[in-house]
Design an enzyme around this catalytic site. Structure first.
Site, PDB file in Angstrom:
ATOM      1  N   HIS A  53       0.837  -1.208   0.000  1.00 53.61           N
ATOM      2  CA  HIS A  53       0.000   0.000   0.000  1.00 53.61           C
ATOM      3  C   HIS A  53       0.867   1.250   0.000  1.00 53.61           C
ATOM      4  O   HIS A  53       1.603   1.500   0.959  1.00 53.61           O
ATOM      5  CB  HIS A  53      -0.910  -0.004   1.233  1.00 53.61           C
ATOM      6  N   HIS A  55       0.903   5.572  -1.405  1.00 59.68           N
ATOM      7  CA  HIS A  55       0.480   6.751  -2.162  1.00 59.68           C
ATOM      8  C   HIS A  55       1.779   7.513  -2.426  1.00 59.68           C
ATOM      9  O   HIS A  55       2.237   8.286  -1.577  1.00 59.68           O
ATOM     10  CB  HIS A  55      -0.483   7.620  -1.361  1.00 59.68           C
ATOM     11  N   ARG A  79      -5.091  15.519   6.631  1.00 56.38           N
ATOM     12  CA  ARG A  79      -5.647  15.390   5.280  1.00 56.38           C
ATOM     13  C   ARG A  79      -5.760  16.761   4.602  1.00 56.38           C
ATOM     14  O   ARG A  79      -5.555  16.879   3.400  1.00 56.38           O
ATOM     15  CB  ARG A  79      -7.018  14.691   5.348  1.00 56.38           C
ATOM     16  N   ARG A 207     -16.520   5.498   2.503  1.00 59.67           N
ATOM     17  CA  ARG A 207     -17.016   6.882   2.511  1.00 59.67           C
ATOM     18  C   ARG A 207     -16.952   7.497   1.125  1.00 59.67           C
ATOM     19  O   ARG A 207     -17.598   8.503   0.863  1.00 59.67           O
ATOM     20  CB  ARG A 207     -16.296   7.751   3.550  1.00 59.67           C
ATOM     21  N   HIS A 266      -5.564  -1.160   6.479  1.00 56.80           N
ATOM     22  CA  HIS A 266      -5.659  -0.724   7.884  1.00 56.80           C
ATOM     23  C   HIS A 266      -6.501  -1.691   8.720  1.00 56.80           C
ATOM     24  O   HIS A 266      -5.984  -2.380   9.565  1.00 56.80           O
ATOM     25  CB  HIS A 266      -6.183   0.711   8.041  1.00 56.80           C
ATOM     26  N   ASP A 317       2.313   3.218   2.771  1.00 59.28           N
ATOM     27  CA  ASP A 317       1.176   4.145   2.779  1.00 59.28           C
ATOM     28  C   ASP A 317       1.557   5.598   2.493  1.00 59.28           C
ATOM     29  O   ASP A 317       1.828   5.958   1.366  1.00 59.28           O
ATOM     30  CB  ASP A 317       0.436   3.993   4.119  1.00 59.28           C
TER      31      ASP A 317
HETATM   32 ZN   LIG Z   1      -3.821   4.741   2.165  1.00 59.82          ZN
END
Ligand SMILES: [Zn+2]
Length: 449
Positions: A53, A55, A79, A207, A266, A317
């Site tokens: 995982h 980004h 975020r 979401r 997660h 991540d």
């Molecule tokens: Zn992630």
């Protein structure tokens, strides 16, 4: 054909000494034998670690969100910083940052990755002329670094539960199911000449989709992996309960075909029943201990999940710190701190380091749909070579080598790294490190000016 000789290697049958690994032209392991062949045997060979995982672009904002604001700092305030950073990124910037992240991954022993790729569009949300322009940049970065890639383009349709519209900062991620199908189609040619490339799908989270749009996009996986973020944050669990009447992992297990080929990233906040059911499902839990610590997410219920035979792998991540050994060390240390015991995730028959390393390799390989994760004939010759001359490894044998790597030496004990039999990292340095780091440095100076 090539022949690699190691002083010791960890195979599915256990540790072997003075081993010769024969690699085939297609990058797989053709044979593995202990023999009296003459030649130099050195280094400790392990299967390369899959990074399930990532980004990649977030590597560029590492260290930029470590100051407490006026409000209580949380995942949600982080975020906002991330959104402000990504707003500025061009396709060239994304390629430069991803190449740096992938070179660093290789230097710590990650040999393949799942890129959970959601930055698809131009800043106002318009598609680029090639809808897979950004995906193509990620692929180009993987090609530059030589890392094995499972590309996971993200389906991101909503800004919150119950079909809330995307916020302005989320327009670069957004697709409807039709646009997403077109994006996947456009991504395929980019992957055509990348060795052993895989394509999967990644509905971002419950979401960001609705039950209806999730059902629409799942067939697009076409046998490839399905990854989704789930239960990273307690607020997400509460919002999911309010909108869908169930907790995220519970809802997915009851309403989606979760099983082998799936990765729930997660899965931090689960009840005991969810933990056992996820373990039984055959899906992989995608654990990202460094990022989960950095974001204050919480601790995964690892003793119960591993005890129930659950499959897991590790991911870098947010890439705030890229380090395969550190992910496994923190996975165990988090549990030691919580339970005030030692070797919480160990078993009686093998050391804690070996147990975690072997399971993370196999779980990561399953999550990425790649024939990696073990030094065995037919698997890819993705190999991490430890330096037996490193002080932390001196005089050690068997499982103690792996424990000393994970708990005492860390990434500095990584000497060489092979992908598909090709040595990309030698003496701790990636062979294209200088050019990739220079381009990354210039990009960051411009972005942060
Ligand atoms: Zn992630």
């Amino acid at each position: 054909m090539g022949k690699l000789r190691f002083a010791a290697a960890l195979t599915p049958q256990g540790w072997v000494e003075n081993v010769t690994v024969e690699t085939a032209a297609d990058g797989t392991i053709a044979a593995l034998a202990t023999s009296g062949e003459s030649g130099r045997y050195d280094g400790i060979a392990l299967a390369g670690m899959p990074n399930l995982h990532s980004h990649a672009f977030q590597r560029g904002m590492a260290g930029l969100a470590e100051r407490r604001g006026t409000a209580e700092d949380s995942f949600w305030t982080w975020r906002e910083v991330m959104y402000a950073f990504l707003h500025r990124l061009t396709p060239e910037d994304v390629e430069a940052i991803a190449a740096e992240a992938y070179v660093e991954m290789l230097e710590t022993g990650f040999t393949a990755l799942g890129e959970f790729h959601y930055l698809h569009h131009a800043p106002a949300g318009a598609a680029y002329a090639d809808p897979a322009e950004m995906a193509g940049r990620v692929v180009a970065a993987a090609r530059t670094a030589g890392i094995g890639l499972t590309l996971l383009p993200v389906f991101y349709a909503h800004g919150g539960f119950a079909g809330a519209p995307l916020g302005p900062a989320q327009l670069r991620f957004g697709s409807d199911p039709e646009g997403y199908a077109a994006l996947l189609q456009a991504a395929r040619p980019h992957l055509a000449d990348l060795p052993e490339a895989r394509l999967g799908i990644a509905p971002h989270s419950l979401r960001a989709v609705t039950p209806e749009t999730l059902a629409e996009v799942l067939p697009l996986a076409a046998g490839g992996p399905v990854h989704i973020h789930a239960a990273e944050q307690e607020k997400e669990v509460a919002d999911c309960l309010a909108a869908l009447g169930a907790r995220p992992v519970e809802w997915l297990l009851n309403n989606a075909p979760v099983g082998p080929g799936w990765c729930l990233v997660h899965a931090t906040h689960m009840t005991e029943a969810e933990t056992k059911a996820l373990a039984r499902s055959g899906a992989v839990a995608g654990l990202c201990p460094v990022t989960e610590a950095n974001l204050g997410d919480g601790l995964f219920p690892a003793p119960d999940f591993l005890g129930a035979g659950g499959a897991f792998g590790i991911g870098s991540d947010s890439n705030v710190l890229i380090d395969a050994a550190e992910e496994l060390r923190l996975l165990e240390y988090g549990q030691r701190l919580r339970h005030r015991r030692r070797n919480v995730l160990g078993t009686p028959d093998r050391s804690t380091g070996r147990h975690l390393y072997e399971r993370a390799c196999l779980g990561g390989a399953a999550a990425l749909g790649r024939p990696v994760g073990a030094l065995a004939p037919g698997r890819r010759a993705d190999i991490l070579v430890l330096d037996e001359e490193h002080a932390a490894l001196a005089g050690k044998k068997g499982d103690a080598l792996l424990d000393s790597f994970l708990f005492a030496g860390g990434r500095k004990a990584v000497r060489d790294v092979y992908v598909g039999g090709d040595r990309l990292v030698e003496a701790g340095r990636h062979r294209r490190r200088d050019e990739v780091a220079a381009r990354f440095g210039a990009t960051m100076k411009r972005l942060l000016a």
